[in-house]
Enzyme design. Sequence first.
Site, PDB file in Angstrom:
ATOM      1  N   ARG A  44     175.997  63.519  44.341  1.00  0.00           N
ATOM      2  CA  ARG A  44     174.663  63.541  45.781  1.00  0.00           C
ATOM      3  C   ARG A  44     173.422  63.877  45.331  1.00  0.00           C
ATOM      4  O   ARG A  44     172.742  62.494  45.908  1.00  0.00           O
ATOM      5  CB  ARG A  44     175.430  65.406  46.016  1.00  0.00           C
ATOM      6  CG  ARG A  44     176.754  64.705  46.703  1.00  0.00           C
ATOM      7  CD  ARG A  44     176.530  66.696  47.077  1.00  0.00           C
ATOM      8  NE  ARG A  44     176.267  67.727  46.079  1.00  0.00           N
ATOM      9  CZ  ARG A  44     176.878  69.191  46.037  1.00  0.00           C
ATOM     10  NH1 ARG A  44     176.941  69.354  47.367  1.00  0.00           N
ATOM     11  NH2 ARG A  44     176.804  69.997  45.137  1.00  0.00           N
ATOM     12  N   ASN A  88     179.354  67.422  49.814  1.00  0.00           N
ATOM     13  CA  ASN A  88     181.057  67.349  49.460  1.00  0.00           C
ATOM     14  C   ASN A  88     181.802  68.547  50.157  1.00  0.00           C
ATOM     15  O   ASN A  88     180.782  68.988  51.278  1.00  0.00           O
ATOM     16  CB  ASN A  88     180.818  68.137  47.794  1.00  0.00           C
ATOM     17  CG  ASN A  88     180.138  67.982  46.605  1.00  0.00           C
ATOM     18  OD1 ASN A  88     179.891  66.359  47.028  1.00  0.00           O
ATOM     19  ND2 ASN A  88     179.999  68.728  45.036  1.00  0.00           N
TER      20      ASN A  88
END
Length: 781
Positions: free
Chosen positions: A18, A36
């Site tokens: 990320r 996520n």
Amino acid sequence: MATEEIRVCGIVQGVGFRPTVYRLAKTYGLCGDVCNDGEGVLIRVSGSEEAITEFLARLQTECPPLARINQLTRTTYEGEFKFDDFVISTSVNNTIKTEITPDAAICPQCQQEIFDPFSRFYRYPFTNCTHCGPRLSIIRAIPYDRCNTSMSAFVMCSECGKEYHDVENRRFHAQPVGCHVCGPAAWLERADGKSVTASMFSMLDDVDAVCTLLQKGEIVAIKGLGGIHLACDATQETVVQKLRQRKKRYHKPFALMARNVEIIEQYCIVNAKEKELLTSSAAPIVLLQAIGKKVAPSIASGQSTLGFMLPYTPLHHLILRRMNRPIVLTSGNLADEPQCIDNDEAREKLGTIADYFLFHNREIINRVDDSVVRVVGDKVQTIRRARGYAPAAISLPSGFDNVPQILAMGSELKNTFCLLREGKAILSQHLGDLENAAAFNAYQENLNLYLNLFEHQPEIIAIDKHPEYLSSKLGKELADTNKIKIYPIQHHHAHIAACMAENGIPLDSPPILGIALDGLGYGHNGTLWGGEFLLADYRKFQRLATFKSVAMIGAKQAIYQPWRNTYAQLVAANLWDDCEQKYTDLEIFKFLKNKPLKLLNQLTEKGINSPPASSVGRLFDAVAAAIGIYRDECSYEGQAAIAMEAIVDVSSLNNDKETLIYPFSFSFLDSIYCIDPRPMWQALLNDLQQQIPQSIMAAKFHKGLANTIVGMVKHLSQENLISQVALTGGVFQNRILLEQVTKELQILGIKVLTHSLVPANDGGLSLGQAVIAAAQLIHES
């Protein structure tokens, strides 16, 4: 302007994925978010089409070190878009489809910090970041967030919190992050319960003290990443023998750890591929050819290789900082039991083995043994798949994309289980031999954990055909309880299918020739197989050839008493009478004459506890015992065969003279070809009488067996269309046999498939069971 939703699947959680998305999105001036979820990573993004395309191209080329993108799909985003910047959003819980990252060795940046006196991580034994550290060993559930790991017990201090929330920092969302102030701590205990004081050692801290203890010849139990290890100085024979006696592990080789590659190179040859493995994020034990300086003789008696690994945690690096020689680092357990993972359990079970304990207070959720690999030719051969590799998913060949969820239970020995879904196979870490009650309990615990972690609800269960395997019995219970279909899979077919699957053979491919050589597996009609030539696809097989079946006198006892196999082979070859007339002076004859042969004959004649088996593993044992290697007793399966491989005379092996090859014969009986070792035994007895060196006899056997296998392939090729041959089963972990057979088959223009991702032994069996069940299900549908 375009607005897209991008789905990324693979190993993309807990690896700094990320932050990479965030950094690149900001670089291209994109708006949106990344989060996520159960399927992996979800990106919503708005910007010019050109910017989005370039952003995604760089995302794939600048993927973090531990990440792996299996699939990336782009669709137009239809929902309401409320972003005027790019942000990282909170994880979403939904159906679990993402993968769990294996535990990873400490990265160079973290390693530098633990030795830097100006770093706040100086000498901190649990230093990690998004590029390294614990994963599978600490996870309870997906998504991989701190609250779902054993790190939930530790509240981050302000400094760690700042780094954890700083998207530009290497520790952004590193779930196991901690430091001296807020993270786990290590401490030293004496096994006798007496207190440890700083005045006892010249030491920086408790971790540093372990080095001094090892140098002094003490045995220390060290709680590591996925379990507790027992450590001692590998150059002191007295302490190594003491460890063997206390642990009741009398012969099996010990794994070694050294501070750096340079120290390993003092003891072993290390080529470029082996160095790459040693220094990889998986950091496995690598089997290396021993040379140069010697470790204690009983480290790996009867073997020409040593199993070395490098420090893979900051704890190991700190312990070995002052250690200029190797240490033993073996599983902290009693022989055959699972490795201890809990402090109290270790005090109870290892208190009579270790002199000291180095404990810490981070809970190990999942036991993960060290992986073991070797390099054969230029290809990696996995012998035990665990830390660093499991549970990374294995992508299946074309044709397996839309298979329903399947659970394969694995074998009795070297067990793994396998979850199959959506074109991927998730193999558990190595779980050991289920005949041990503690190992079977651990197997059931791990199975439940994986089923919950991955929200796996199998529609099919695949088991080995052997009715007495505990994994098969448990599979039947689960199938009955959940009212789902069960598929019993033949053992050697599963070996071959596993080899086909990891080599990318598509589901609809024509049959290939699989050669499965091992200790034994359940065949047809209750017989035991172990030397099979099967024409097989994923769905079915035809047995074309086999080795002659010989009684395993005493059944399981024959695995641990090689002489039983020698006697059975000589009787089966009708050579025992010859021995009594011509070879009475041979040591093996004198040895066997002192055994209760009359009783053994009765057992064989009446078929009591003496099942016939076409096992090449037992043939190896028989030959080793005949030439005087581990004749009477072995403490683990294959010990005699491994020792025989280690002494092979290389010059004889590379000599093409027919006199330096033991011959075998073929016959055709009941619609199947049979390989008969009788001529080999005749030649071997003559060599024993002429006192030919063991090393030359070992070479002649290996060469003769390889020639026989290749000869049978040639013969079968004339009757069947064979362009590919899969070599599988535990016997093909023998480097010499594998190299000899591979080389000769390639000369014939035949493509040879071997194992790399999963073991050739029973550790890879569950993968084969799963794909066979899938193929049969697809065919039925």
